[in-house]
Scaffold this active site. Structure first.
Site, short mmCIF file in Angstrom:
data_model
loop_
_atom_site.label_atom_id
_atom_site.label_comp_id
_atom_site.label_asym_id
_atom_site.label_seq_id
_atom_site.Cartn_x
_atom_site.Cartn_y
_atom_site.Cartn_z
NE ARG A 169 -3.52 0.04 2.78
CZ ARG A 169 -4.13 0.22 3.95
NH1 ARG A 169 -4.09 -0.73 4.88
NH2 ARG A 169 -4.78 1.35 4.21
CB CYS A 227 -2.03 3.88 9.67
SG CYS A 227 -3.40 4.49 10.70
#
Length: 268
Positions: A169, A227
Site C-alpha cells: 500500500r 496509517c
C-alpha cells in the site's frame, strides 16, 4: 500502573483493584467472548466524530467525557484496554486517553486471545454503574496532526513521518481497502508496517523494537505516525514509546484524508 503495556499476569494479579476498569476495544465486539466485567469501548460509533467525512476521527472533549462517564470511568480509574486480535485497536484507545490527559491507562499485551489461552476467564473487576462520574478530559490538541500541517511538513521536513501501512500500500503496488482511493504515500514518509512490531498478537521484545526503529535511520526530529485511518498508526506509536522518549504524534486523518483531499482517486 507505570507502563503503557501490561501482561495478562499483571492483570490477574491486580484484579481486586476497585479502580480497575477493563475496556474491550474490539471492532467486532462479542459480549459472549470478552473478559468478564469488561465494558465495550466503541471507537467507530461512540468515540469518533461521526460527522467527519473520514473514519475514526478524534472526538471532542465533551463527547469523550460524556461517553467515558457512561462507562463508569472516573479520574481515578486505572484503565486496561484490550481487543480480540491481540494488538490492533487497543493502542488507539490508549493513545486517545493520553491525549485527553488520563495517564493511568495501559494496553493488555496479547489481548483477549492471550487471556483466553491462559484460561483466566473468571476475572472479576469493579464495574461501576454511576454515569455521573468525575471523569474530566483535557485534550492536548498539539498531539493530533492535521492535513494542513502535513502539507507544510512536506516542504519544511520539520518532522519525520512514519507510515504503518503495508509495504504494498505504501509503495502503491497493492490496493487500498477503500477501493476508490489510490495507494501510495505522503512525500518523504518512511514505512514501518505495523505487523513488523508484533509477533503472534504481542509486541516484540524491546531489543527487536529498537532495531526496527534504528533501521529506519530516525534522527532527533519529532515523529508523526500515520496509517490508513488512524488506528494502526497508534500500534507503532506505542511500540516507539516503549523504546524512546522522543516526541511523537498521530496524523489523525492519515492516508484516507490525504488521498481524498488530494483527489488521488482510482480510475473507474
Amino acid at each position: 500502573m507505570t507502563t503503557p503495556l501490561v501482561t495478562i499476569h499483571w492483570l490477574k494479579e491486580h484484579r481486586e483493584n476497585k479502580n480497575l476498569i477493563l475496556l474491550d476495544a474490539s471492532q467486532e465486539y462479542d459480549e459472549g467472548n470478552t473478559i468478564k466485567g469488561a465494558v465495550h469501548f466503541d471507537i467507530k460509533n461512540t468515540f469518533s466524530n461521526t460527522k467527519s467525512p473520514y473514519p475514526n476521527t478524534f472526538p471532542s472533549e465533551k463527547q469523550f467525557e460524556e461517553e467515558c462517564r457512561k462507562l463508569g470511568i472516573t479520574r481515578d480509574s486505572q484503565i486496561v484496554v484490550f481487543d480480540s486480535k491481540g494488538i490492533f485497536t487497543s493502542p488507539r484507545v490508549w493513545w486517545m486517553f493520553t491525549v485527553m490527559g488520563h495517564k493511568t491507562v495501559a494496553v493488555l499485551d496479547g489481548g483477549l486471545p492471550a487471556w483466553n489461552e491462559a484460561g483466566f476467564e473468571s476475572l472479576e473487576v469493579h464495574q461501576p454503574k454511576d454515569t455521573t462520574t468525575s471523569f474530566k478530559a483535557h485534550k492536548n490538541e498539539a498531539a493530533i496532526y492535521h492535513f494542513e500541517q502535513i502539507v507544510d511538513n512536506c516542504n519544511s521536513q520539520e518532522y519525520q513521518l512514519i507510515d504503518a501501512r503495508s509495504q504494498g500500500r505504501f509503495n502503491g503496488t497493492a490496493p487500498e481497502p477503500r477501493a476508490h482511493l489510490q495507494s501510495g504515500h505522503i512525500k518523504n514518509a518512511l514505512n514501518l508496517p505495523y505487523t513488523q512490531v508484533l509477533s503472534n498478537g504481542y509486541y516484540k521484545p524491546k531489543e527487536e523494537l529498537e532495531k526496527l526503529f534504528k533501521n529506519l535511520y530516525i534522527d532527533k526530529r519529532s515523529i508523526i505516525f500515520s496509517c490508513g485511518s488512524g488506528i494502526t498508526a497508534c500500534i507503532i506509536l506505542l511500540a516507539f514509546t516503549l523504546v524512546s522518549d522522543q516526541e511523537s504524534y498521530v496524523y489523525d486523518g492519515s492516508w484516507t484524508e490525504w488521498a481524498e483531499r488530494n483527489k488521488l482517486y482510482t480510475q473507474v
